[in-house]
Design a protein around this motif. Sequence first.
Motif, PDB file in Angstrom:
ATOM      1  N   MET A 171       0.817  -1.216   0.000  1.00 26.33           N
ATOM      2  CA  MET A 171       0.000   0.000   0.000  1.00 26.33           C
ATOM      3  C   MET A 171       0.853   1.269   0.000  1.00 26.33           C
ATOM      4  O   MET A 171       0.436   2.298   0.516  1.00 26.33           O
ATOM      5  N   HIS A 172       2.080   1.175  -0.537  1.00 21.19           N
ATOM      6  CA  HIS A 172       2.877   2.385  -0.682  1.00 21.19           C
ATOM      7  C   HIS A 172       2.182   3.343  -1.642  1.00 21.19           C
ATOM      8  O   HIS A 172       2.522   4.513  -1.714  1.00 21.19           O
ATOM      9  N   GLU A 173       1.189   2.843  -2.367  1.00 19.06           N
ATOM     10  CA  GLU A 173       0.422   3.685  -3.288  1.00 19.06           C
ATOM     11  C   GLU A 173      -0.164   4.910  -2.575  1.00 19.06           C
ATOM     12  O   GLU A 173      -0.230   5.999  -3.142  1.00 19.06           O
ATOM     13  N   ILE A 174      -0.616   4.726  -1.324  1.00 18.98           N
ATOM     14  CA  ILE A 174      -1.292   5.818  -0.621  1.00 18.98           C
ATOM     15  C   ILE A 174      -0.329   6.980  -0.376  1.00 18.98           C
ATOM     16  O   ILE A 174      -0.620   8.133  -0.703  1.00 18.98           O
ATOM     17  N   LYS A 175       0.834   6.651   0.172  1.00 23.01           N
ATOM     18  CA  LYS A 175       1.812   7.708   0.465  1.00 23.01           C
ATOM     19  C   LYS A 175       2.275   8.398  -0.822  1.00 23.01           C
ATOM     20  O   LYS A 175       2.427   9.621  -0.874  1.00 23.01           O
ATOM     21  N   ILE A 176       2.502   7.604  -1.852  1.00 22.94           N
ATOM     22  CA  ILE A 176       2.973   8.171  -3.119  1.00 22.94           C
ATOM     23  C   ILE A 176       1.883   9.067  -3.733  1.00 22.94           C
ATOM     24  O   ILE A 176       2.167  10.146  -4.249  1.00 22.94           O
ATOM     25  N   ALA A 177       0.620   8.638  -3.614  1.00 27.02           N
ATOM     26  CA  ALA A 177      -0.491   9.456  -4.127  1.00 27.02           C
ATOM     27  C   ALA A 177      -0.597  10.761  -3.347  1.00 27.02           C
ATOM     28  O   ALA A 177      -0.874  11.822  -3.923  1.00 27.02           O
ATOM     29  N   GLU A 178      -0.347  10.697  -2.044  1.00 30.41           N
ATOM     30  CA  GLU A 178      -0.408  11.921  -1.238  1.00 30.41           C
ATOM     31  C   GLU A 178       0.693  12.898  -1.656  1.00 30.41           C
ATOM     32  O   GLU A 178       0.459  14.091  -1.811  1.00 30.41           O
ATOM     33  N   GLU A 179       1.900  12.358  -1.842  1.00 32.44           N
ATOM     34  CA  GLU A 179       3.019  13.218  -2.267  1.00 32.44           C
ATOM     35  C   GLU A 179       2.723  13.812  -3.644  1.00 32.44           C
ATOM     36  O   GLU A 179       3.021  14.978  -3.906  1.00 32.44           O
ATOM     37  N   LEU A 180       2.129  12.996  -4.517  1.00 37.71           N
ATOM     38  CA  LEU A 180       1.787  13.469  -5.857  1.00 37.71           C
ATOM     39  C   LEU A 180       0.787  14.616  -5.775  1.00 37.71           C
ATOM     40  O   LEU A 180       0.943  15.635  -6.457  1.00 37.71           O
ATOM     41  N   SER A 181      -0.220  14.475  -4.930  1.00 34.32           N
ATOM     42  CA  SER A 181      -1.252  15.517  -4.859  1.00 34.32           C
ATOM     43  C   SER A 181      -0.660  16.834  -4.360  1.00 34.32           C
ATOM     44  O   SER A 181      -1.063  17.909  -4.813  1.00 34.32           O
ATOM     45  N   VAL A 182       0.322  16.752  -3.450  1.00 36.44           N
ATOM     46  CA  VAL A 182       0.977  17.976  -2.962  1.00 36.44           C
ATOM     47  C   VAL A 182       1.671  18.693  -4.122  1.00 36.44           C
ATOM     48  O   VAL A 182       1.542  19.910  -4.297  1.00 36.44           O
ATOM     49  N   ILE A 183       2.387  17.914  -4.941  1.00 36.24           N
ATOM     50  CA  ILE A 183       3.104  18.505  -6.081  1.00 36.24           C
ATOM     51  C   ILE A 183       2.109  19.100  -7.088  1.00 36.24           C
ATOM     52  O   ILE A 183       2.292  20.214  -7.586  1.00 36.24           O
ATOM     53  N   VAL A 184       1.039  18.344  -7.366  1.00 33.49           N
ATOM     54  CA  VAL A 184       0.049  18.793  -8.351  1.00 33.49           C
ATOM     55  C   VAL A 184      -0.574  20.125  -7.919  1.00 33.49           C
ATOM     56  O   VAL A 184      -0.661  21.078  -8.709  1.00 33.49           O
ATOM     57  N   VAL A 185      -0.982  20.204  -6.660  1.00 30.17           N
ATOM     58  CA  VAL A 185      -1.639  21.421  -6.167  1.00 30.17           C
ATOM     59  C   VAL A 185      -0.653  22.599  -6.182  1.00 30.17           C
ATOM     60  O   VAL A 185      -1.001  23.710  -6.608  1.00 30.17           O
TER      61      VAL A 185
END
Lengths: 113, 218
Positions: free
Chosen positions: A1-15
């Motif tokens: 489930m490293h997907e969750i942390k990576i998705a969170e980091e991605l959303s920070v960059i996107v925003v």
Amino acid sequence: MHEIKIAEELSVIVVDKAREAGLSVVERVNVSFGQLVQIVPDIFEFAFREAVRDTVAAEAALNIEIIPLEMRCLSCGADYNPVENYPSCRTCGALDITVVHGKELFIKSIEGE
Amino acid sequence: MTMEIRIMKNILDRNQNKADEVRSLLAEKNVKMVNVISSPGAGKTTLLERTCEALGGKIRIGVIEGDVTTDRDAQRLKKYDIPIVVINTEGGCHLDSHSISKALGMFDLDTLDLLFVENVGNLICPSEFDLGEAFKLAVVSTAEGDDKPAKYPRLFSEAGAVILNKTDLLPYTNFNTEAFKADLAVINPDVPLFNISATRGDGLQAWLDWMEKQLNSL
């Protein structure tokens, strides 16, 4: 489930990037994941949807490119796609090999207006 | 009008930057940090118990215990009178460099030589997050099957050492030691492999000697 942390980091960059570029809506997020990172696209999509909830990217489509594993033989110089993870060089059989592609975890771009 | 903003950035940049910070802090303090990664139940804590028992007198050891919940692992290590910091991830399946950086603030790094990080039991996610360690130690037990290096190449390819634990159970499993070694040799040809039984003590000395030697050479 490293997907969750990576998705969170991605959303920070996107925003962040959307704000910098003055985008009010992000329509598409383009990412590249290497095969070795073992991201499951469906799980990542789910995690991403949660991570971007209530942001400018809430409705953004997620475009995931999976980059196949590519090795380079340090002995004979051949580049090759292994049949299974990390086998020896397909040309000369050497074990002196390195990963050229497969560990990527990149955000390529965002699209929006 | 729709426009495309090129970014081309590692998504885990923030983790990587913090890991780089941790690595230089530990280098400055001359503390070697080992990131111990395995499945749940492979024997990480027992290995740390044996290691603290044997090396505790000569080397100043500290431990960061990463667990989803509870401090049970930390309780087991208490008797060695070493500094221990527990990180409960509350559901998270791995540690990241930010939580390690925070935990380091709770140690007196000037009084440590060796710091073990017992990561959350999991073979995939912890491999993805650099903590700033000197090396990753992959622990696998015979009861899990010999196919782990082939199935989890990321961890085994990056490991600085591999421990095959629970060799005392070999007669009761279908674990094929030769197949395991052959897979590992393809993925990470030069990695040191230690076959041990942490509960019985078989093979431990080779691991302890090697670990001690790393302190002087890393």
